[in-house]
Design a protein around this motif. Structure first.
Motif, mmCIF file in Angstrom:
data_model
loop_
_atom_site.group_PDB
_atom_site.id
_atom_site.type_symbol
_atom_site.label_atom_id
_atom_site.label_comp_id
_atom_site.label_asym_id
_atom_site.label_seq_id
_atom_site.Cartn_x
_atom_site.Cartn_y
_atom_site.Cartn_z
ATOM 1 N N GLY A 220 56.374 24.327 94.157
ATOM 2 C CA GLY A 220 56.747 24.694 95.486
ATOM 3 C C GLY A 220 57.541 25.210 95.456
ATOM 4 O O GLY A 220 58.410 25.865 96.525
ATOM 5 N N CYS A 260 51.930 31.433 91.679
ATOM 6 C CA CYS A 260 51.698 32.030 93.055
ATOM 7 C C CYS A 260 53.030 33.549 93.230
ATOM 8 O O CYS A 260 54.713 32.648 93.006
ATOM 9 N N TYR A 278 52.693 25.962 91.204
ATOM 10 C CA TYR A 278 52.518 24.632 92.020
ATOM 11 C C TYR A 278 51.196 23.865 90.902
ATOM 12 O O TYR A 278 50.714 24.228 90.642
ATOM 13 N N GLU A 301 52.650 20.972 100.554
ATOM 14 C CA GLU A 301 52.437 22.014 100.705
ATOM 15 C C GLU A 301 51.509 22.425 98.938
ATOM 16 O O GLU A 301 50.683 23.446 99.036
ATOM 17 N N THR A 302 52.091 21.711 98.429
ATOM 18 C CA THR A 302 51.098 21.720 96.800
ATOM 19 C C THR A 302 49.768 21.526 96.892
ATOM 20 O O THR A 302 48.422 22.424 96.602
ATOM 21 N N PHE A 305 48.306 24.873 98.536
ATOM 22 C CA PHE A 305 47.951 25.524 97.704
ATOM 23 C C PHE A 305 46.469 25.460 96.889
ATOM 24 O O PHE A 305 45.936 26.834 97.009
ATOM 25 N N ASN A 306 46.877 24.649 96.922
ATOM 26 C CA ASN A 306 45.216 23.656 95.888
ATOM 27 C C ASN A 306 43.749 24.409 96.264
ATOM 28 O O ASN A 306 43.056 24.467 96.126
ATOM 29 N N VAL A 315 46.049 33.378 96.818
ATOM 30 C CA VAL A 315 47.135 33.356 97.516
ATOM 31 C C VAL A 315 48.300 33.419 96.875
ATOM 32 O O VAL A 315 48.400 33.494 96.105
ATOM 33 N N SER A 316 49.181 34.358 98.026
ATOM 34 C CA SER A 316 50.687 34.218 97.434
ATOM 35 C C SER A 316 52.041 33.856 98.613
ATOM 36 O O SER A 316 51.764 33.555 99.719
ATOM 37 N N ASP A 326 55.234 30.272 103.997
ATOM 38 C CA ASP A 326 54.927 29.351 102.501
ATOM 39 C C ASP A 326 53.912 30.638 101.827
ATOM 40 O O ASP A 326 53.630 30.170 100.984
ATOM 41 N N PHE A 327 53.415 30.788 102.818
ATOM 42 C CA PHE A 327 50.974 31.354 102.160
ATOM 43 C C PHE A 327 50.425 32.729 103.099
ATOM 44 O O PHE A 327 50.449 32.305 104.366
ATOM 45 N N VAL A 329 46.847 34.371 102.537
ATOM 46 C CA VAL A 329 45.612 33.674 102.213
ATOM 47 C C VAL A 329 45.426 34.794 102.687
ATOM 48 O O VAL A 329 45.012 36.158 103.469
#
Length: 397
Positions: A220, A260, A278, A301-302, A305-306, A315-316, A326-327, A329
Motif C-alpha cells: 500500500g 496498482c 498490494y 487499505e490492503t 483493495f483486495n 482499481v487505481s 486512496d482508490f 474504482v
C-alpha cells in the motif's frame, strides 16, 4: 465446501463457449475447488460423465505427461466423444512442457476447455499470440471476508481481527486446527520455492527473500526506484534498480502482490510512475519478521483493495491537485472514489480523510471506509464501517 458464487456467476455464461476459460490466481486460493464446482454443475446439466475429462498436473499420476505433451495429446484425443460436446479441465497446466501448443490443438476439437494456473504469465508469450481473442481469464482471490464469514458461520470483532491478521486462504479454514501463522509461513515459502525460484535464475535467494519481505511490509506504499535503492543499500543487500523491478515482476507473476497504477483524475489519464503494490492476502504481510510494526491503516487499505479486486472492479490510485485519493474504482462507466482509514479518531484525521476529495469537481460517489461504527457521513461523502463494506457488495457504486 463453500460454493464460490461470485466466480461461478462470472464463468457460468461461458460453460459452452469456444473461448478457453483460464482461471488464474495465487497458489491455494481455491482454483481447483472452483474447477470441481464447475464440473459438478456441468455434470448435472449434461448427465453424461464420460464427456467430462479432468487432469491435475500437480498429481503424481500425471507427472509422466509433464515432459511428454505429445503423449498427453494422443491420450486425451482418444477420450473425446466425436458426437457430443466434451468438457476438458486441465488443472495447473503450466507444469506441462509446451502446454500452449497442447491447448491450441485441443481447442480445435469438439470441446469446451477450462484451464487453471498459478502464474500470471499464463496468457503471455506463445499462448497469447496463438490464441488472440480466443481466451477469457478469470482471476481468483483467497476467501473474501464475506466468504470466510459464510464458511465459518460467524461475524464478530474477534473473527474480523483474525481475518485481518491471517487472511483468507481457504485451506486454513478447512483445517481449523492448523496454526494460522505456520500455515501462512509454509505457504509463502512454498510459493517462493515452486513459483519463483524454480522458474527464474536468482543467484542470491536470501537477497530476494529480504527484498520480497520489504515489499510485503510496505503493502500500500509507493514503491519507486529511489525507495528500492534506499532500502537495499541500508539492508546491505544493494541491488540495481533494474534487478529490483525484475524481482517485483517475479512476485507479481506468482500473484504474491498486485500492482496498482496511479490515475490523474483531472487529466483523466493513467500514469506510469509511483506505483503501489498490494499483498494479495494480509497473512503474507503478518508473517514477515517486522510485521509487529505494520501500520494498521495500510493493512486495512490492503484488505479493501483486495476486496475491490475480488468484486471485479478496476482499481487505481487517484492523483489530485492537492495530493491523492486512496482508490479510484471503476466498472464500465460507473466510477467512485474511496478513502481508507483505520480510525477517524480526531477532528484532524476526519478533516484529512474527508478533505482528500475537496479538489475533485465531478459528482461521482465518494466514500470513507474505517473501523468506526458511528456513521460520520458529511458534505455528501458517505462513511462506511469496514465490516459493513466487506459484507455488502451493494454499499458502494
Amino acid at each position: 465446501m463453500l460454493i464460490r458464487k461470485k466466480y461461478l456467476n462470472r464463468i457460468r455464461p461461458y460453460y459452452n463457449s469456444e473461448l478457453i476459460k483460464v482461471i488464474t490466481g495465487i497458489r491455494r486460493s481455491g482454483k481447483s475447488t472452483i474447477l470441481k464446482q464447475i464440473i459438478s454443475e456441468i455434470k448435472t446439466e449434461i448427465n453424461d460423465d464420460s464427456r467430462i475429462i479432468f487432469y491435475d498436473f500437480e498429481d503424481f499420476s500425471n507427472e509422466k505427461y509433464q515432459n511428454n505433451p505429445h503423449e498427453f495429446y494422443n491420450v486425451i484425443t482418444r477420450q473425446l466423444s466425436n458426437k457430443d460436446k466434451n468438457y476438458v479441465f486441465l488443472d495447473e497446466i503450466q507444469y506441462m512442457k509446451d502446454f500452449e501448443k497442447v491447448i491450441a490443438s485441443i481447442r480445435k476439437l469438439n470441446c469446451s476447455l477450462f484451464v487453471t494456473g498459478s502464474n500470471s504469465k499464463l496468457l503471455s508469450g506463445e499462448l497469447a499470440s496463438v490464441l488472440t481473442g480466443r481466451v477469457i481469464e478469470f482471476r481468483v482471490q483467497p476467501f473474501s471476508y464475506s466468504e470466510a464469514s459464510e464458511y465459518m458461520q460467524t461475524d464478530n470483532d474477534e473473527f474480523f481481527d483474525d481475518y485481518l491478521k491471517f487472511g483468507g486462504f481457504p485451506l486454513r479454514y478447512e483445517e481449523q486446527n492448523t496454526d494460522a501463522f505456520l500455515f501462512s509461513k509454509n505457504l509463502y515459502d512454498a510459493i517462493l520455492d515452486r513459483d519463483i525460484f524454480s522458474r527464474h535464475v536468482i543467484e542470491d535467494k536470501n537477497k530476494f527473500k529480504n527484498f520480497a519481505s520489504y515489499v510485503m511490509l510496505h503493502s500500500g506504499e509507493t514503491i519507486s526506484t529511489e525507495s528500492i535503492e534506499k532500502y537495499t543499500e541500508k539492508a546491505g543487500d544493494k541491488i540495481s534498480k533494474s534487478t529490483g523491478y525484475q524481482y517485483l515482476d517475479y512476485m507479481e507473476e506468482a500473484f504474491l502482490n498486485n500492482c496498482c497504477y496511479r490515475y490523474d483524475i483531472s487529466g483523466k489519464q493513467m500514469l506510469s510512475t509511483k506505483k503501489k503494490y498490494y499483498a494479495v492476502d494480509t497473512s503474507l504481510i503478518r508473517i514477515q519478521k517486522d510485521s509487529d510494526n505494520q501500520n494498521l491503516g495500510f493493512l486495512l487499505e490492503t484488505l479493501v483493495f483486495n476486496e475491490l479486486v475480488s468484486r471485479g472492479f478496476s482499481v487505481s490510485i487517484g492523483k489530485t491537485y492537492k495530493g491523492e485519493v486512496d482508490f479510484v474504482v471503476s466498472s464500465g462507466k460507473n466510477i467512485c472514489y474511496i478513502q481508507v482509514c483505520y480510525l477517524l479518531a480526531s477532528e484532524e484525521i476526519i478533516a484529512r480523510e474527508f478533505g482528500a476529495f475537496s479538489s475533485i469537481r465531478d459528482s461521482y460517489p465518494k466514500y470513507v471506509i474505517s473501523m468506526d461504527k458511528t456513521d460520520m457521513s458529511r458534505n455528501g461523502i458517505k462513511h462506511i464501517n469496514i465490516r459493513d463494506f466487506l459484507l455488502d457488495d451493494s454499499c458502494i457504486g
